[in-house]
Design an enzyme around this catalytic site. Structure first.
Site, mmCIF file in Angstrom:
data_model
loop_
_atom_site.group_PDB
_atom_site.id
_atom_site.type_symbol
_atom_site.label_atom_id
_atom_site.label_comp_id
_atom_site.label_asym_id
_atom_site.label_seq_id
_atom_site.Cartn_x
_atom_site.Cartn_y
_atom_site.Cartn_z
ATOM 1 N N LYS A 141 0.843 -1.203 0.000
ATOM 2 C CA LYS A 141 0.000 0.000 0.000
ATOM 3 C C LYS A 141 0.879 1.254 0.000
ATOM 4 O O LYS A 141 0.584 2.231 -0.695
ATOM 5 C CB LYS A 141 -0.932 -0.019 1.224
ATOM 6 C CG LYS A 141 -2.055 -1.041 1.046
ATOM 7 C CD LYS A 141 -2.822 -1.344 2.321
ATOM 8 C CE LYS A 141 -3.784 -2.505 2.055
ATOM 9 N NZ LYS A 141 -4.457 -3.017 3.252
ATOM 10 N N GLN A 158 -5.136 -1.934 9.446
ATOM 11 C CA GLN A 158 -4.900 -3.243 8.832
ATOM 12 C C GLN A 158 -5.485 -4.350 9.712
ATOM 13 O O GLN A 158 -5.173 -4.453 10.889
ATOM 14 C CB GLN A 158 -3.387 -3.451 8.631
ATOM 15 C CG GLN A 158 -3.022 -4.714 7.891
ATOM 16 C CD GLN A 158 -3.511 -4.723 6.438
ATOM 17 O OE1 GLN A 158 -3.367 -3.747 5.708
ATOM 18 N NE2 GLN A 158 -4.112 -5.831 6.029
ATOM 19 N N ASP A 180 -11.646 2.018 3.454
ATOM 20 C CA ASP A 180 -11.920 0.589 3.280
ATOM 21 C C ASP A 180 -13.416 0.332 3.099
ATOM 22 O O ASP A 180 -13.836 -0.750 2.711
ATOM 23 C CB ASP A 180 -11.460 -0.187 4.537
ATOM 24 C CG ASP A 180 -10.119 -0.864 4.336
ATOM 25 O OD1 ASP A 180 -9.756 -1.125 3.167
ATOM 26 O OD2 ASP A 180 -9.440 -1.145 5.342
#
Ligand code: NAD
Length: 279
Positions: free
Chosen positions: A50, A94, A117
């Site tokens: 990322k 995460q 997300d």
């Protein structure tokens, strides 16, 4: 006849170039905060990828690598700080978090307009009614891959194997938004092979290596393999038995090089969207 391979690497590169050009052209200042707790090696790899994608696109990335023993309070405090930080447009925690931490309350603490997300309940709800700013990265990436084939979703039989909140369910919603006739299969589904064989578009998000075999696939179907499974020999493999299914399908994604890179590209796109909304 062998299937066409859907090249997720090339398609994700094109999405990232688009994002990079948009940022440069509109002179946007975009920042993404990535929070990682503990030292799970797979999570570490995802976070590094990322970061690399951010560098490519011209997004400033802020990494917060917290020790395994981080408390819930400390993590929530960090999320609050990032919510209030004008340089941070997107926040990504995460997953999975270490067991002593409550993922749900951490996700709910992220400001919905920084939730790149799209895991926050309010963003999930907005996806249900088709009024969304962000789409969850993996299902959105799958849709891009399906679009790249030129196969229209409208009116097609679509089967999604898996009903998780982050992949299966939102995937089904996105196919439905494009007028697919959608069936969601799961561990209690009866006659799975028969149901899958009806699919013009088959999406596998199970997390079991080589789960989808050729007898489950309609000739000519588009097969999207979301699975990322690590075999004993260290190799990565999808949920689809690639060698035999690629002899039957019309289109198929490889693993690696299919859905994986798309997830990151869509995260970059969501981060720019977040920056624009906040502007
Ligand atoms: P999950 O474990 O939350 O869900 C798996 C789903 O599969 C469940 O809904 C379950 O009902 C279904 N299932 C399990 N056994 C089944 C069976 N025998 N028959 C039919 N259905 C069955 O997993 P997830 O988070 O949705 O992830 C699925 C896979 O996708 C994993 O391999 C994961 O690593 C991968 N993944 C990849 C990406 C990416 O970027 N490519 C992103 C997220 C997840």
């Amino acid at each position: 006849m062998a299937a066409n391979i859907i090249d997720g690497k090339a398609i994700s590169a094109a999405v990232k170039e688009q994002v990079r050009d948009e940022i440069a052209h509109e002179e946007l200042k975009v920042g993404l905060a990535v929070v990682i707790v503990g030292d799970d090696p797979a999570s570490r790899v995802y976070v590094n990828n990322k970061k690399k994608a951010c560098e490519f696109c011209g997004i400033k990335s802020y990494e917060y690598a917290l020790p395994e023993e981080t408390t819930q309070e400390a993590l929530l405090e960090l999320v609050d700080t990032l919510n209030a930080d004008a340089n941070v447009n997107g926040i990504l925690v995460q997953l999975p978090l270490p067991e002593h931490l409550d993922e749900k309350s951490v996700i709910e603490r992220i400001s919905p307009n920084k939730d790149v997300d799209a895991f926050h309940e309010s963003n999930v709800g907005r996806i249900m009614i088709g009024n969304y700013s962000f789409l969850p990265c993996t299902p959105a990436g799958c849709m891009e891959l399906i679009h790249s084939t030129g196969v229209e979703v409208s009116g097609k039989e679509c089967v999604v194997i898996g009903r998780s909140n982050i992949v299966g369910k939102p995937m089904a919603m996105l196919l439905l938004h494009e007028n697919g006739t959608v069936t969601v299969c799961h561990s209690k589904t009866r006659n799975l092979a028969e149901v899958c064989r009806r699919a013009d578009i088959l999406v596998a998000a199970v997390g079991r290596p080589n789960f989808v075999t050729a007898d489950m696939v309609k000739p000519g179907a588009v097969v999207i393999d979301v699975g990322i499974n690590r075999l004993d020999n260290g190799k990565l493999c999808g949920d689809v038995k690639f060698d035999e299914v690629s002899e039957v399908a019309g289109w198929i994604t490889p693993v690696p090089g299919g859905v994986g890179p798309m997830t990151i590209a869509m995260l970059m796109r969501n981060t720019v969207t977040a920056a624009k909304i906040q502007k």
